[in-house]
Write an enzyme that holds these catalytic residues in place. Structure first.
Site, short mmCIF file in Angstrom:
data_model
loop_
_atom_site.label_atom_id
_atom_site.label_comp_id
_atom_site.label_asym_id
_atom_site.label_seq_id
_atom_site.Cartn_x
_atom_site.Cartn_y
_atom_site.Cartn_z
N GLY A 22 80.73 31.52 35.32
CA GLY A 22 81.71 32.33 36.04
C GLY A 22 81.39 33.81 35.98
CB VAL A 24 83.19 39.40 33.12
CG1 VAL A 24 84.17 40.28 32.36
CG2 VAL A 24 82.75 38.22 32.29
CG ASP A 143 75.87 34.37 20.62
OD1 ASP A 143 74.72 34.71 20.26
OD2 ASP A 143 76.22 34.36 21.81
#
Length: 283
Positions: A22, A24, A143
């Site tokens: 997707g 942002v 991460d």
């Protein structure tokens, strides 16, 4: 284009990022507050939507919701989450507080003279406070890298992007392929058991990067810098056998010559004095 999801209404201003799932957006809240927002829109299409929301998205939302109740100043805040079926697709939207830039962008603007020690100290204190909060609540980020550390124009540091995060429980089977390579701890590369130490390694890499203004880490050179662990300390569960050829047994104690003894000690404690000019993966 305006979106109203009660009680939060916002207007999309610009696309600021795109990933495999997707996009942002930078957005502005409609109403009295007029605050800036970060809107992450995921589209799960076809067969994926029939199988539900991917596990990593569910984990990210669940963990952000958990963190929201504590409202820690160094963790990005989730303001709203919604999932709406659209035909055979599923649209998942996360609305988060907006922070001006990530640490990678911030460092790219730093002059050649580098950051002041006071600035480095402030960034690291905030980052470690955020990590301490996560680990106290049994959350492994997994991460941690400059792109997932946000820093505002006011110097506020917030840990973001919990797509790979997990709640840690005793003896849990954790995925080896986590953490971006340049910030990945040796126990992850060696397919060994790992805990919150993987985040601390990454934090140490970031600490070094605040001085160097670049990321130059790899495991092979890690051992050439820190010294090769003893055979007794080599993870017994690792599929990679111990070999003296991995690196010298002595360590380089003064990798960054402009650091004070205390700063070098801190870097050593975080186990990331390993700065190099190449990237390699143990296989």
């Amino acid at each position: 284009m305006d979106f109203c999801t009660k009680p939060l209404c916002y207007e999309l201003l610009a696309e600021v990022g795109e990933g495999s799932y997707g996009k942002v957006y930078k957005a502005r809240e409609v109403g009295e507050k007029q605050r800036l927002l970060a809107v992450k829109k995921f589209n799960i299409r076809g067969d994926s939507s029939e199988n539900g929301i991917p596990a990593f998205m569910i984990r990210e939302v669940a963990l952000l919701r958990k963190m929201k109740y504590f409202n820690h100043p160094n963790i990005v805040e989730l303001l709203e989450a919604s999932a709406v079926p659209v035909g055979r697709s599923l649209d998942l939207t996360l609305v988060l507080e907006y922070i001006d830039q990530d640490l990678s962008t911030y460092l790219s603007k730093v002059p050649a003279s580098g950051l002041s020690r006071d600035c480095i100290k402030d960034v690291m204190q905030q980052l470690l406070r955020g990590l301490d909060f996560l680990h106290t609540n049994m959350v492994l980020h997994r991460d941690l890298k400059p792109e997932n550390v946000l820093i505002s124009s006011r110097g506020e540091v917030k840990i973001a992007d919990f797509g790979l995060a997990r709640i840690y429980t005793f003896n849990i089977a954790l995925t080896p392929g986590v953490v971006t390579l340049w910030y990945r701890a040796p126990e992850v590369l060696l397919n060994s058991v790992y805990m919150s130490t993987v985040d601390m390694w990454s934090a140490g890499c970031i600490f070094a990067e605040l001085f160097l203004l670049s990321s130059l880490l790899c495991v092979c050179v890690c051992f050439s810098v820190t010294g090769l662990p003893s055979k007794e300390d080599w993870p017994k569960e690792s599929p990679i056998p111990y070999s003296v050829n991995w690196g010298p047994k002595s360590s380089c104690t003064k990798l960054l010559h402009n650091l004070s003894p205390d700063e070098n000690d801190l870097l050593a404690v975080s186990r990331s004095v390993c700065v190099c000019v190449c990237v390699c993966v143990l296989s």
